[in-house]
Design an enzyme around this catalytic site. Structure first.
Site, short mmCIF file in Angstrom:
data_model
loop_
_atom_site.label_atom_id
_atom_site.label_comp_id
_atom_site.label_asym_id
_atom_site.label_seq_id
_atom_site.Cartn_x
_atom_site.Cartn_y
_atom_site.Cartn_z
N HIS A 1 38.29 112.17 53.01
CA HIS A 1 37.55 111.74 54.20
C HIS A 1 36.47 112.74 54.62
O HIS A 1 35.81 112.54 55.62
CB HIS A 1 38.53 111.52 55.36
CG HIS A 1 39.34 110.25 55.21
ND1 HIS A 1 39.68 109.73 53.99
CD2 HIS A 1 39.85 109.40 56.14
CE1 HIS A 1 40.38 108.61 54.19
NE2 HIS A 1 40.49 108.40 55.48
N ASP B 1 39.47 104.70 50.79
CA ASP B 1 40.41 105.44 51.64
C ASP B 1 40.81 106.74 50.93
O ASP B 1 41.96 107.15 50.97
CB ASP B 1 41.65 104.56 51.92
CG ASP B 1 42.52 105.11 53.03
OD1 ASP B 1 42.02 105.87 53.87
OD2 ASP B 1 43.72 104.76 53.05
N1 SAH Z 1 45.74 104.69 51.11
C1 SAH Z 1 46.78 105.67 51.36
C2 SAH Z 1 46.26 106.98 51.94
C3 SAH Z 1 45.28 107.71 51.08
S1 SAH Z 1 45.15 109.42 51.55
C4 SAH Z 1 47.89 105.06 52.24
O1 SAH Z 1 47.92 103.87 52.46
O2 SAH Z 1 48.75 105.80 52.72
C5 SAH Z 1 43.78 109.92 50.57
C6 SAH Z 1 44.07 110.13 49.09
O3 SAH Z 1 42.81 110.35 48.45
C7 SAH Z 1 44.95 111.33 48.75
O4 SAH Z 1 46.12 110.90 48.10
C8 SAH Z 1 44.06 112.20 47.82
O5 SAH Z 1 44.75 112.76 46.72
C9 SAH Z 1 43.02 111.20 47.34
N2 SAH Z 1 41.77 111.83 46.95
C10 SAH Z 1 40.97 112.64 47.68
N3 SAH Z 1 39.90 113.02 46.98
C11 SAH Z 1 40.01 112.45 45.74
C12 SAH Z 1 39.22 112.47 44.55
N4 SAH Z 1 38.07 113.15 44.48
N5 SAH Z 1 39.65 111.78 43.47
C13 SAH Z 1 40.80 111.07 43.52
N6 SAH Z 1 41.59 111.01 44.62
C14 SAH Z 1 41.21 111.68 45.72
MG MG Z 2 43.32 105.99 55.67
#
Ligand code: SAH
Ligand code: MG
Length: 219
Positions: free
Chosen positions: A149, A146
């Protein structure tokens, strides 16, 4: 302990999860908890989440880890995905570090875990997901994808982390929408790739949360 015991998340943790900032509807969170519990009880290894944000889904998986005698590692650089940046749909200006103007979800995450009293079973791994995956060595009983995206980050997570999932472990993917009008393509593409790889069988999920069990080496 009966089979039914623990199937429903602890009411205090449920109220914490509902109150936490983030992107996890109640019904999908409940399904994530149940998948986490199956995995934790299977004893194949710890649970790992990619995409901590402020810790909402980490409460569901942390609750499962506690009930099942495991731990959750939750990976995020805490700088937000593309879609969390200023000007994008999922931007929250209260998560900006006023000193630098950059996103920083780590303080909110820490508060969420402290209030939920999950600091003993939820371990934050702070950094870039593919860099961590490249040096990871512990087999996982559950992998929850997650994170970013977009096409590139989603596939980097898939290729970086699925090799660490134990045979018999669960792969959960969030924001899987078959209909392009409902959401972006990459999570759907990851899910269909896993499902058709021969290495996974689908298990009960909920809404946009889809769950697969690894049955062999394919990925
Ligand atoms: N699971 C969370 C939502 C995640 S949102 C919930 O329940 O609300 C997606 C997250 O992925 C963000 O916080 C972002 O910082 C992280 N993210 C995106 N690309 C990333 C990367 N390359 N390495 C680490 N974290 C990443
Ligand atoms: Mg999500």
């Amino acid at each position: 302990m009966t089979d039914d015991e623990g199937q429903v998340i602890d009411p205090f943790l449920l109220s914490c999860a509902r109150a936490a900032k983030g992107f996890m509807p109640d019904d999908e969170g409940a399904a994530l908890y149940r998948a986490g519990l199956r995995a934790a009880r299977g004893g194949l290894g710890p649970l790992l989440e990619v995409g901590t944000y402020c810790g909402k889904s980490a409460i569901y998986l942390g609750a499962a880890a506690r009930s099942g005698g495991s731990v959750l590692f939750t990976v995020d650089h805490h700088r937000g995905s593309e879609e969390n940046q200023a000007g994008w749909e999922h931007h929250d200006p209260t998560l900006v570090d006023s000193r630098t103007g950059r996103m920083d979800t780590l303080p909110t995450f820490r508060r969420t875990m402290e209030e939920a009293r999950l600091e003993d079973v939820v371990v934050a791994v702070v950094g870039d997901s593919p860099a961590i995956a490249a040096h990871w060595a512990t087999p996982l009983s559950l992998l929850f994808i997650d994170g970013g995206h977009g096409e590139e980050p989603a596939w980097a997570d898939y290729h970086g982390w699925t090799p660490h999932l134990a045979v018999g472990g669960l792969l959960a993917i969030h924001d899987v929408f078959e209909d392009p009008a409902q959401g972006g393509r990459p999570p759907w593409e990851l899910f269909t790739r896993a499902r058709s790889s021969g290495g996974f069988e689908e298990e009960p999920g909920c809404g946009s949360l889809r769950v697969l069990r690894r049955v062999g080496p394919g990925q």
